[in-house]
Scaffold this motif. Structure first.
Motif, PDB file in Angstrom:
ATOM      1  N   ASP A 108       0.825  -1.202   0.000  1.00 55.86           N
ATOM      2  CA  ASP A 108       0.000   0.000   0.000  1.00 55.86           C
ATOM      3  C   ASP A 108       0.865   1.260   0.000  1.00 55.86           C
ATOM      4  N   PHE A 109       1.965   1.222   0.722  1.00 53.93           N
ATOM      5  CA  PHE A 109       2.888   2.363   0.720  1.00 53.93           C
ATOM      6  C   PHE A 109       3.540   2.518  -0.651  1.00 53.93           C
ATOM      7  N   ALA A 110       3.898   1.412  -1.280  1.00 54.36           N
ATOM      8  CA  ALA A 110       4.495   1.479  -2.614  1.00 54.36           C
ATOM      9  C   ALA A 110       3.536   2.104  -3.613  1.00 54.36           C
ATOM     10  N   PHE A 111       2.257   1.755  -3.523  1.00 56.45           N
ATOM     11  CA  PHE A 111       1.277   2.364  -4.426  1.00 56.45           C
ATOM     12  C   PHE A 111       1.132   3.854  -4.143  1.00 56.45           C
ATOM     13  N   THR A 112       1.077   4.218  -2.874  1.00 58.16           N
ATOM     14  CA  THR A 112       0.959   5.629  -2.509  1.00 58.16           C
ATOM     15  C   THR A 112       2.140   6.424  -3.042  1.00 58.16           C
ATOM     16  N   LYS A 113       3.330   5.857  -2.931  1.00 63.35           N
ATOM     17  CA  LYS A 113       4.515   6.521  -3.489  1.00 63.35           C
ATOM     18  C   LYS A 113       4.405   6.641  -5.007  1.00 63.35           C
ATOM     19  N   ALA A 114       3.872   5.619  -5.662  1.00 67.28           N
ATOM     20  CA  ALA A 114       3.754   5.654  -7.123  1.00 67.28           C
ATOM     21  C   ALA A 114       2.841   6.788  -7.575  1.00 67.28           C
ATOM     22  N   VAL A 115       1.761   7.019  -6.841  1.00 65.87           N
ATOM     23  CA  VAL A 115       0.873   8.135  -7.176  1.00 65.87           C
ATOM     24  C   VAL A 115       1.621   9.454  -7.039  1.00 65.87           C
ATOM     25  N   GLY A 116       2.390   9.605  -5.963  1.00 68.27           N
ATOM     26  CA  GLY A 116       3.171  10.821  -5.795  1.00 68.27           C
ATOM     27  C   GLY A 116       4.226  10.995  -6.869  1.00 68.27           C
ATOM     28  N   GLN A 117       4.896   9.897  -7.233  1.00 68.30           N
ATOM     29  CA  GLN A 117       5.937   9.962  -8.257  1.00 68.30           C
ATOM     30  C   GLN A 117       5.359  10.270  -9.641  1.00 68.30           C
ATOM     31  N   ALA A 118       4.099   9.932  -9.864  1.00 71.76           N
ATOM     32  CA  ALA A 118       3.476  10.175 -11.165  1.00 71.76           C
ATOM     33  C   ALA A 118       3.103  11.634 -11.367  1.00 71.76           C
ATOM     34  N   PHE A 119       3.074  12.405 -10.284  1.00 71.65           N
ATOM     35  CA  PHE A 119       2.544  13.763 -10.391  1.00 71.65           C
ATOM     36  C   PHE A 119       3.343  14.656 -11.336  1.00 71.65           C
ATOM     37  N   LEU A 120       4.652  14.756 -11.140  1.00 68.36           N
ATOM     38  CA  LEU A 120       5.439  15.653 -11.990  1.00 68.36           C
ATOM     39  C   LEU A 120       5.384  15.251 -13.471  1.00 68.36           C
ATOM     40  N   PRO A 121       5.540  13.962 -13.838  1.00 66.17           N
ATOM     41  CA  PRO A 121       5.394  13.595 -15.255  1.00 66.17           C
ATOM     42  C   PRO A 121       3.992  13.860 -15.798  1.00 66.17           C
ATOM     43  N   ALA A 122       2.988  13.834 -14.923  1.00 65.49           N
ATOM     44  CA  ALA A 122       1.617  14.104 -15.375  1.00 65.49           C
ATOM     45  C   ALA A 122       1.382  15.585 -15.620  1.00 65.49           C
ATOM     46  N   PHE A 123       1.992  16.447 -14.798  1.00 65.20           N
ATOM     47  CA  PHE A 123       1.652  17.870 -14.826  1.00 65.20           C
ATOM     48  C   PHE A 123       2.655  18.760 -15.535  1.00 65.20           C
ATOM     49  N   VAL A 124       3.945  18.538 -15.313  1.00 62.08           N
ATOM     50  CA  VAL A 124       4.949  19.459 -15.860  1.00 62.08           C
ATOM     51  C   VAL A 124       4.857  19.620 -17.382  1.00 62.08           C
ATOM     52  N   PRO A 125       4.655  18.548 -18.161  1.00 63.73           N
ATOM     53  CA  PRO A 125       4.544  18.745 -19.617  1.00 63.73           C
ATOM     54  C   PRO A 125       3.382  19.648 -20.023  1.00 63.73           C
ATOM     55  N   LEU A 126       2.325  19.684 -19.232  1.00 62.91           N
ATOM     56  CA  LEU A 126       1.199  20.556 -19.541  1.00 62.91           C
ATOM     57  C   LEU A 126       1.581  22.018 -19.340  1.00 62.91           C
ATOM     58  N   VAL A 127       2.344  22.275 -18.278  1.00 66.52           N
ATOM     59  CA  VAL A 127       2.825  23.635 -18.032  1.00 66.52           C
ATOM     60  C   VAL A 127       3.742  24.073 -19.170  1.00 66.52           C
ATOM     61  N   GLU A 128       4.657  23.224 -19.550  1.00 64.75           N
ATOM     62  CA  GLU A 128       5.600  23.565 -20.615  1.00 64.75           C
ATOM     63  C   GLU A 128       4.886  23.784 -21.944  1.00 64.75           C
ATOM     64  N   ARG A 129       3.799  23.085 -22.171  1.00 67.40           N
ATOM     65  CA  ARG A 129       3.048  23.192 -23.413  1.00 67.40           C
ATOM     66  C   ARG A 129       2.242  24.484 -23.499  1.00 67.40           C
ATOM     67  N   ARG A 130       1.780  25.009 -22.348  1.00 70.97           N
ATOM     68  CA  ARG A 130       0.791  26.094 -22.367  1.00 70.97           C
ATOM     69  C   ARG A 130       1.268  27.430 -21.797  1.00 70.97           C
ATOM     70  N   HIS A 131       2.383  27.463 -21.069  1.00 71.05           N
ATOM     71  CA  HIS A 131       2.657  28.673 -20.290  1.00 71.05           C
ATOM     72  C   HIS A 131       2.985  29.902 -21.143  1.00 71.05           C
ATOM     73  N   ALA A 132       3.320  29.710 -22.407  1.00 71.81           N
ATOM     74  CA  ALA A 132       3.613  30.856 -23.266  1.00 71.81           C
ATOM     75  C   ALA A 132       2.461  31.192 -24.210  1.00 71.81           C
ATOM     76  N   THR A 133       1.315  30.520 -24.080  1.00 73.55           N
ATOM     77  CA  THR A 133       0.149  30.785 -24.926  1.00 73.55           C
ATOM     78  C   THR A 133      -0.412  32.168 -24.622  1.00 73.55           C
ATOM     79  N   ALA A 134      -0.721  32.925 -25.663  1.00 71.86           N
ATOM     80  CA  ALA A 134      -1.246  34.280 -25.480  1.00 71.86           C
ATOM     81  C   ALA A 134      -2.627  34.240 -24.811  1.00 71.86           C
ATOM     82  N   TRP A 135      -2.879  35.210 -23.942  1.00 75.35           N
ATOM     83  CA  TRP A 135      -4.190  35.302 -23.291  1.00 75.35           C
ATOM     84  C   TRP A 135      -4.484  36.754 -22.977  1.00 75.35           C
ATOM     85  N   GLY A 136      -5.769  37.040 -22.713  1.00 76.57           N
ATOM     86  CA  GLY A 136      -6.191  38.403 -22.438  1.00 76.57           C
ATOM     87  C   GLY A 136      -7.283  38.449 -21.382  1.00 76.57           C
TER      88      GLY A 136
END
Length: 292
Positions: A215-243
């Motif tokens: 159960d601890f190994a699974f909990t760690k896996a969820v935590g370890q998945a966070f950066l690969p899940a989220f960081v590419p989205l930030v890199e993809r969108r953070h320079a998109t023009a907005w108003g």
């Protein structure tokens, strides 16, 4: 169970702190690479303390908050390890969830990490993640999850986020992703608005299969998945023009997020009822929001 679990509790607390350190470093790296000429944001770190019933030390943690950066408008990454005795409301809530012996012996120990990020660019989704371990003299369990909260939906971003979480789940149990995705859809729903607060993710609680290591190994896996899940989205969108139009959409959606966290979120209620630092508990609230 107390003596047997001292080492395990320490191991869990150390892991949550190491995950916090990795996320803080990754987010500051995103700030360094972010658009614009403003100074890159940095986390302000402060200690938090939980007040015990008689004023005794009841643990605490670190609150790390970054404001007004190039990429993040406000992001908090908190880690804590607290202990003591549950009050009457918390005891009743635990008993209602089937935790045995809580009225006879209300001692508890809890450790975990909690993260909420509100972004500068409305095209970049807000996000939440937490993982935790809870112990009483009669029971232990893990909980946590992550969910994506875009104000402007991109199907490919949602698909990427869910795929990363699914891979983490599938490596431990082929039934986990469907089970915990459905749980997230149910948990992160705003009844008085009749809608979800975002596009979901995974959520689990009361996880105790009888195998602490698994159960601890699974909990760690969820935590370890966070950066690969989220960081590419930030890199993809953070320079998109907005108003102004996109900003207005973002602020209204943040109002929905604030409503959920203040009215329904289990962690917010538990933190305030058990005397944890209010600023740390309410770190999840956005810096600005709007209601129509």
């Amino acid at each position: 169970m107390t003596s047997d679990f001292d080492t395990r509790k320490a191991e869990a607390a150390t892991w949550f702190r190491s995950l916090r350190d990795a996320i803080v470093a990754a987010f500051e790296a995103l700030e360094d690479a972010g658009p614009g000429e403003a100074p890159a944001g940095r986390f302000e770190v402060s200690e938090t303390r939980r007040a015990g019933a008689a004023g005794e030390d009841a643990g605490g943690g670190l609150m790390s908050v970054m404001r007004c950066g190039r990429v993040f408008e406000k992001v908090g990454v908190n880690v804590s390890t607290v202990h003591g005795q549950l009050g009457a409301k918390a005891q009743a809530a635990m008993a209602a969830r089937g935790v045995p012996g809580i009225a006879e012996d209300p001692r508890f120990w809890a450790s975990g990490i909690s993260l909420v990020a509100h972004m500068q660019n409305p095209h970049v989704p807000a996000v939440h993640m937490n993982t935790r371990m809870f112990w009483t003299p009669h029971a232990w369990w893990f909980g946590g999850g992550a969910d994506l909260n875009p104000c402007i939906d991109y199907a490919e971003d949602t698909a990427h986020f869910h795929a990363a979480l699914k891979a983490a789940c599938d490596a431990h149990d082929p039934g986990f992703y469907t089970r915990f995705k459905d749980w997230a859809d149910e948990y992160f729903f705003v009844p008085h608005r009749g809608r979800a607060r975002g596009v979901g993710g995974v959520f689990f609680d009361d996880l105790n299969t009888g195998d602490w290591d698994a159960d601890f190994a699974f909990t760690k896996a969820v935590g370890q998945a966070f950066l690969p899940a989220f960081v590419p989205l930030v890199e993809r969108r953070h320079a998109t023009a907005w108003g102004e139009v996109e900003r207005d959409i973002q602020l209204v959606h943040r109002g929905l997020y604030a409503e959920y966290n203040l009215v329904y979120d289990r962690g917010t209620k538990f933190g305030l009822e058990t005397g944890h630092d209010a600023n740390a508990v309410l770190m999840s609230l956005p810096p600005l929001a709007k209601w129509i």
